[in-house]
Design an enzyme around this catalytic site. Sequence first.
Site, short mmCIF file in Angstrom:
data_model
loop_
_atom_site.label_atom_id
_atom_site.label_comp_id
_atom_site.label_asym_id
_atom_site.label_seq_id
_atom_site.Cartn_x
_atom_site.Cartn_y
_atom_site.Cartn_z
N ASP A 258 0.87 -1.09 -0.03
CA ASP A 258 -0.08 -0.09 0.02
C ASP A 258 0.68 1.22 0.10
OD1 ASP A 258 0.73 -0.68 2.74
OD2 ASP A 258 -0.50 1.19 3.38
N HIS B 124 2.22 -8.64 -3.73
CA HIS B 124 1.00 -7.75 -3.52
C HIS B 124 1.80 -6.40 -3.45
CE1 HIS B 124 -3.04 -6.41 -2.21
NE2 HIS B 124 -2.45 -5.82 -1.37
N ASP C 208 1.99 -17.69 -4.47
CA ASP C 208 2.51 -16.33 -5.38
C ASP C 208 1.44 -15.76 -6.25
OD1 ASP C 208 4.40 -14.63 -6.36
OD2 ASP C 208 5.10 -15.84 -7.82
N GLU D 226 2.30 -10.08 0.23
CA GLU D 226 2.56 -8.66 0.47
C GLU D 226 4.16 -8.41 0.70
OE1 GLU D 226 -0.10 -6.00 2.79
OE2 GLU D 226 0.80 -4.16 1.98
O1 9MR Z 1 2.26 -6.66 9.10
C1 9MR Z 1 0.99 -6.31 9.64
C2 9MR Z 1 0.62 -7.78 10.08
O2 9MR Z 1 1.20 -8.27 11.30
C3 9MR Z 1 -1.02 -7.63 10.45
O3 9MR Z 1 -1.49 -8.91 10.61
C4 9MR Z 1 -1.72 -7.12 9.33
C5 9MR Z 1 -3.05 -6.92 9.57
O4 9MR Z 1 -3.56 -6.12 10.50
O5 9MR Z 1 -1.07 -5.94 9.04
C6 9MR Z 1 0.24 -6.10 8.63
O6 9MR Z 1 0.47 -4.61 8.24
C7 9MR Z 1 0.07 -4.13 7.12
C8 9MR Z 1 -0.07 -2.62 7.48
O7 9MR Z 1 -1.20 -2.38 8.28
C9 9MR Z 1 -0.54 -1.70 6.21
N1 9MR Z 1 0.84 -1.88 5.29
C10 9MR Z 1 1.07 -2.91 4.83
C11 9MR Z 1 1.17 -4.19 5.92
C12 9MR Z 1 1.49 -5.46 5.76
O8 9MR Z 1 0.42 -6.03 5.26
#
Ligand code: 9MR
Length: 550
Positions: A164, A475, A521, A530
Amino acid sequence: MDNTYFDRARPEIKTYPADIFVNQLGYKANEEKRAVMPFPCDSFSVCDKNGKEVYKGEVKRFGYDEHSDDDTYIADFSDFCCKGEYVIRCGDKKSLSFTIGDNIYDKAFDDTIKAFYYLRCGCELKKEHAGEYTHPHCHTSIATAWSDNKYKKDVSGGWHDAGDYGRYVTAGAVAVAHLLYSFIMFPKSYEGQDLNIPESGSGMPDVLSECKYELLWLLKMQREDGGVWHKCTTRLHAPFIMPEDDRSELFLFDVSSMAVADFVAICALASRVYRPYDKDFADTLYEASLKSYDWLIKNPWFIGFKNPEGCNTGSYGEGGDTDNRFWANCELYALTGEKKYHDMLLRLSEGSPLCELGYGSVGGLGSLAYMLCDKEKNKELKEIIKNSFSMKAKLLKELSDSCGYGVSMYEGQYCWGSNMNVMKNAMVYIIADVFNGTDEYKAYAARQLHYLFGLNALGYSYVSGSGEFSVNELHLRPAFADGIDKCMPGFVSGGPNRFPGDPDAKVLIAPGTKPMKSFVDDMGCYSLNEVTIYWNSPTVFTIAWFKDKT
Ligand code: 9MR
Ligand code: ZN
């Protein structure tokens, strides 16, 4: 498919194109070398490029591996040390090719650091540095405070966090800390490094120039009163478009005490590291750190963070801030040697897990600051920190020894971003050895890299562009929106997650799939595939160690 994260033709999902799993980058001549096969077999050969057998060995049955559901067999060829390119063969079964040599991680090391450059926000990525992955500047509009629409500020810059386009203070501070500590602890690995970023050749090591880009952004996130905004994002995650096309309004979200404490810590650490290269920048960081430290003292209570209603970007909430405050005091103590920080860190050490290396729990970063600094130390705390790393390393060793693939994971660690856990476990081994002055865990730390680069139950190299069978459908918004098939190199995928948490993964991963195999993948699967800055950063740390110390 109707139940899907975003609309596009789903590319065919590839499966491992061989049978035997290896580290696809290879092995150093003098290190432990193992290949794993999930099928019975008595003997194996190492064959060179021409198919000629150069080494023969017995295969040992390891046994049932519960995280993969595989009956595993190990081919150990540690005593074969001739440099070259090889495959493992076993009857008509074979591995992908790999190298035995000195510089096996050189490209991956550069790539995993250059990945941060590809995530730069607020500037144009020019062709001469970004190759085909260029794009104009992005997210440069003025941000508005979510809770006070009269407050506006330019906070352009920094790295996109992940797939993101959000920019989050705690995540950024942790990623920079991993990189700076790897630079402090394994300087040899960075000698002469040329990442071809805009600052290359400036006299400052490239990794520091890259981190400076994030630090300059972090400085902008500091408020006049020393508070630090928790994050800067749009209200909702952008669709899968290029960053320059994401023109929704930017918001600054409320101050959290984690963000302030992590900010204090990273500015103090960076002030130490940058001083020999850039005195003015070091002074600025020092002042910023002190200013936010004052805020912390005036605001002794935990101020957490939850997304306000109507916002769905990352929240990065934490359950407390004792460890963040511990880290902040450790860094200021390491920088200044002042007693007031020492008194405070001693008190805070009691409530902080001391070997957690972020994201989320950062006490271990405080431990690093404390143990590695040249200031006077409390004997008891030193012992406690050493022991906590030693005990954790011992536990992880047992996990590695009980896993058919040699990775040190307990089941719960196969969660969102499991590869961060793999790499953080490697960091624990490395730091335990550094604190104890031993080499006890070398092979175990290296095994975690083997897993990351292909020695795992699916055979994936989880780093884009590294190895013959590596993740590519990450992602990562620009990786889709740029229309280029080949993903930017050097991105560490989140990896297997035993609780797939996104709609696509729920469709693609059959119920009951074992943790190490709960991965695909696929670009839609944000809970599996991601990328984030703080999954890359512990990987950089571990490779830096490997290059310097093995
Ligand atoms: O890394 C984070 C993971 O531990 C959590 O389970 C998840 C859901 O809350 O969020 C991940 O962090 C994301 C963040 O909120 C926004 N940017 C991308 C991150 C990786 O998915
Ligand atoms: Zn941007």
